[in-house]
Design an enzyme around this catalytic site. Structure first.
Site, PDB file in Angstrom:
ATOM      1  N   SER A 121      -0.468   7.243   4.462  1.00  0.00           N
ATOM      2  CA  SER A 121       0.744   7.169   3.648  1.00  0.00           C
ATOM      3  C   SER A 121       0.535   7.403   2.154  1.00  0.00           C
ATOM      4  O   SER A 121       1.471   7.817   1.469  1.00  0.00           O
ATOM      5  CB  SER A 121       1.418   5.815   3.860  1.00  0.00           C
ATOM      6  OG  SER A 121       0.502   4.770   3.616  1.00  0.00           O
ATOM      7  N   GLU A 142       0.986  -2.988  11.059  1.00  0.00           N
ATOM      8  CA  GLU A 142       1.030  -4.010  10.000  1.00  0.00           C
ATOM      9  C   GLU A 142      -0.316  -4.722   9.899  1.00  0.00           C
ATOM     10  O   GLU A 142      -1.018  -4.895  10.903  1.00  0.00           O
ATOM     11  CB  GLU A 142       2.105  -5.062  10.311  1.00  0.00           C
ATOM     12  CG  GLU A 142       3.526  -4.525  10.200  1.00  0.00           C
ATOM     13  CD  GLU A 142       4.580  -5.626  10.318  1.00  0.00           C
ATOM     14  OE1 GLU A 142       5.503  -5.636   9.502  1.00  0.00           O
ATOM     15  OE2 GLU A 142       4.469  -6.472  11.244  1.00  0.00           O
ATOM     16  N   LYS A 192       6.261   8.459  -0.843  1.00  0.00           N
ATOM     17  CA  LYS A 192       7.452   7.877  -1.472  1.00  0.00           C
ATOM     18  C   LYS A 192       8.332   8.915  -2.171  1.00  0.00           C
ATOM     19  O   LYS A 192       9.528   8.686  -2.358  1.00  0.00           O
ATOM     20  CB  LYS A 192       7.027   6.805  -2.477  1.00  0.00           C
ATOM     21  CG  LYS A 192       6.425   5.557  -1.827  1.00  0.00           C
ATOM     22  CD  LYS A 192       7.507   4.625  -1.294  1.00  0.00           C
ATOM     23  CE  LYS A 192       6.919   3.287  -0.846  1.00  0.00           C
ATOM     24  NZ  LYS A 192       7.951   2.383  -0.310  1.00  0.00           N
TER      25      LYS A 192
END
Lengths: 320, 320
Positions: free
Chosen positions: B307, B207, B56
């Site tokens: 991530s 997902e 992020k």
């Protein structure tokens, strides 16, 4: 004086050549947060990322690679159920050599599975180190296997010493190197290699307060065996350092720092929570010393060996 | 056709220049064991090692670095209590800019402490995303702060896309890239950048089966908002992708692979137990897809974005 030792910097350098392409060349990791906490620059040597999850592959492979074809054909044996056993099994498979690992009858399924996954022939005997040792020696006498001990062996020491060569190559300005002490093979190899290459570097062993046999041995100038050890760092529980390792430490080590289990857990948690890397309790001991002994005369930067990362998930959940 | 999108490869390249020296240049990691399990070579992009513990920071810093001096002087605000909030706080401090993070009144102390440690001014409001959003907009109206949303913003997308540039630079022969999908900023940036640089590369989003809004949106060719999401992967719980991200995915994405929570946990555990690296559940989703969809037409080698790694230790203990 060091001419009388059965291991030299040339042996360490030869081990490094043998390990090229077999062991990972682990990097040195940094964290600004860690530097701030420690009050100096800290260079982490993450041997938890090493093949088989610990530095032990260095000594095990270095030792096995020196066996004669006849010795390899007969096979090797050890009675360490921990990281050395796994490392020996892996090294043996690389060298197409049979490996027998004698484990206690109550060994955790995870350790048994890990050794078997690396191709070891696992045998079970008793529940004490003595019983396993006796069984291993019996099998050696019967089958001619070569016994490869976990730490008190010049070939093992030479292999572990390659860590110091890598640290000095990546950080020539390093002021001190710290590594955990169980039987002392790791710290002996590092002290020998580091002092040969850079006499000004300081080298410190780190022991749990509940398993400080090398500290006591150095203080009393004789090899001290402690009756019972008490620490969560299961890799650091030998009751005495190896004789050879004690001799090398007596000549080349600048001292032993001690840390309690709480400090080890805090260091382990910092590595996991902030740096996202998993070490076993033994693997966090040297970092714990840097964080707890902020006033120690270590200089800057210091290199810290994270010796291994093999901890079962159920145990990790309990430790957290 | 892509000329109409408000973000281009040039924006991603500009973000990469701005991020140099701020974000870590994460490596690509390999494991022979993992390759064997996956049935192909797997290149892991460990953004859990990234500054602030997740990718992020790329989007947050890229967005903030484009603000005018006047906007920076007034300050920035967001209502993400997770990784975006921490990243925004860190980016703001680097740019000497004030950051306000609106959190739910029941936010975990660990998340509050993390945001404050990065210098954020934490405000509490309600327990729903709607309440926090309303409070953030009220503060924007009152103080002139700039609202920096977590994913549906061309500057954010351009920042996240820098991951693809690094992957293609380190592995020009990569066949497919997989990344998890929450609001879709990460996968949009990657798809846009990767297809611009190497049209033959395939890009897949991943997902959770209980939070598959992008999958449904692509199937129905319209933005679908799902009523309730159900997954342990807390970073992947947005009920709908961002509009911009949906448009980019419609043009550039090769598909979405779905994984259940058990598969995510297995991947997370593999990374921790075998590779000694900690990822949060969201961070393990893309690897889970590679391990579960062995028959998917992904080619070889595949790059997998891990991530993030921000998971509280108490939660980790429960997950194990």
């Amino acid at each position: 004086m060091s001419a009388t030792l059965p291991v030299s910097i040339a042996d360490v350098e030869e081990s490094a050549r043998r390990l090229a392409g077999v062991a990972h060349r682990t990097p040195l990791l940094r964290s600004h947060t860690l530097d701030a906490l420690a009050g100096r620059r800290v260079l982490l040597k993450p041997e938890n990322f090493q093949k088989t999850g610990s530095f032990k592959i260095r000594g095990a492979f270095a030792a096995l690679s020196r066996l004669t074809p006849e010795e390899r054909a007969r096979g090797v044996i050890t009675y360490s159920s921990g990281n050395h056993g796994q490392a020996l099994a892996y090294a043996a498979r690389r060298l197409e050599c049979r490996a027998i690992v004698v484990m206690p009858e109550n060994a955790s399924p995870a350790k048994v599975d890990a050794a078997r996954a690396y191709g070891a022939d696992v045998r079970f005997k008793g529940t004490t180190s003595e019983a396993r040792g006796a069984e291993a020696r019996r099998l050696v006498a019967e089958h001619g296997y070569t016994l490869v001990p976990p730490f008190d062996d010049p070939r093992i020491v030479a292999g572990q010493g390659t860590i110091a060569l890598e640290i000095l190559e990546d950080a020539p300005d390093v002021s001190a190197i710290l590594a955990p002490v169980g039987g002392g093979g790791l710290i002996a190899g590092i002290a020998l290699a580091a002092k040969s290459r850079k006499p000004s570097v300081r080298v410190f062993g780190v022991e749990p307060t509940g398993a400080d046999a090398l500290h006591r041995s150095l203080a009393e100038h004789r090899l001290v065996k402690i009756a019972t050890t008490d620490t969560i760092a299961d890799g650091l529980r030998p009751q005495a350092p190896g004789q050879l390792n004690f001799e090398i430490a007596s000549r080349h080590l600048d001292g032993v720092l001690r840390v309690d289990d709480d400090a080890i857990l805090r260091a382990m948690r910092f590595l996991l929570e902030r740096m996202k890397i998993l070490v076993e309790p033994s693997g966090a001991a040297a970092l714990a010393a840097v964080l707890e002994h902020r006033d120690a005369d270590l200089g800057d930067p210091v290199a810290v060996v994270l010796s291994g990362g093999n901890v079962e998930m159920e145990r990790l959940a309990k430790l957290l």
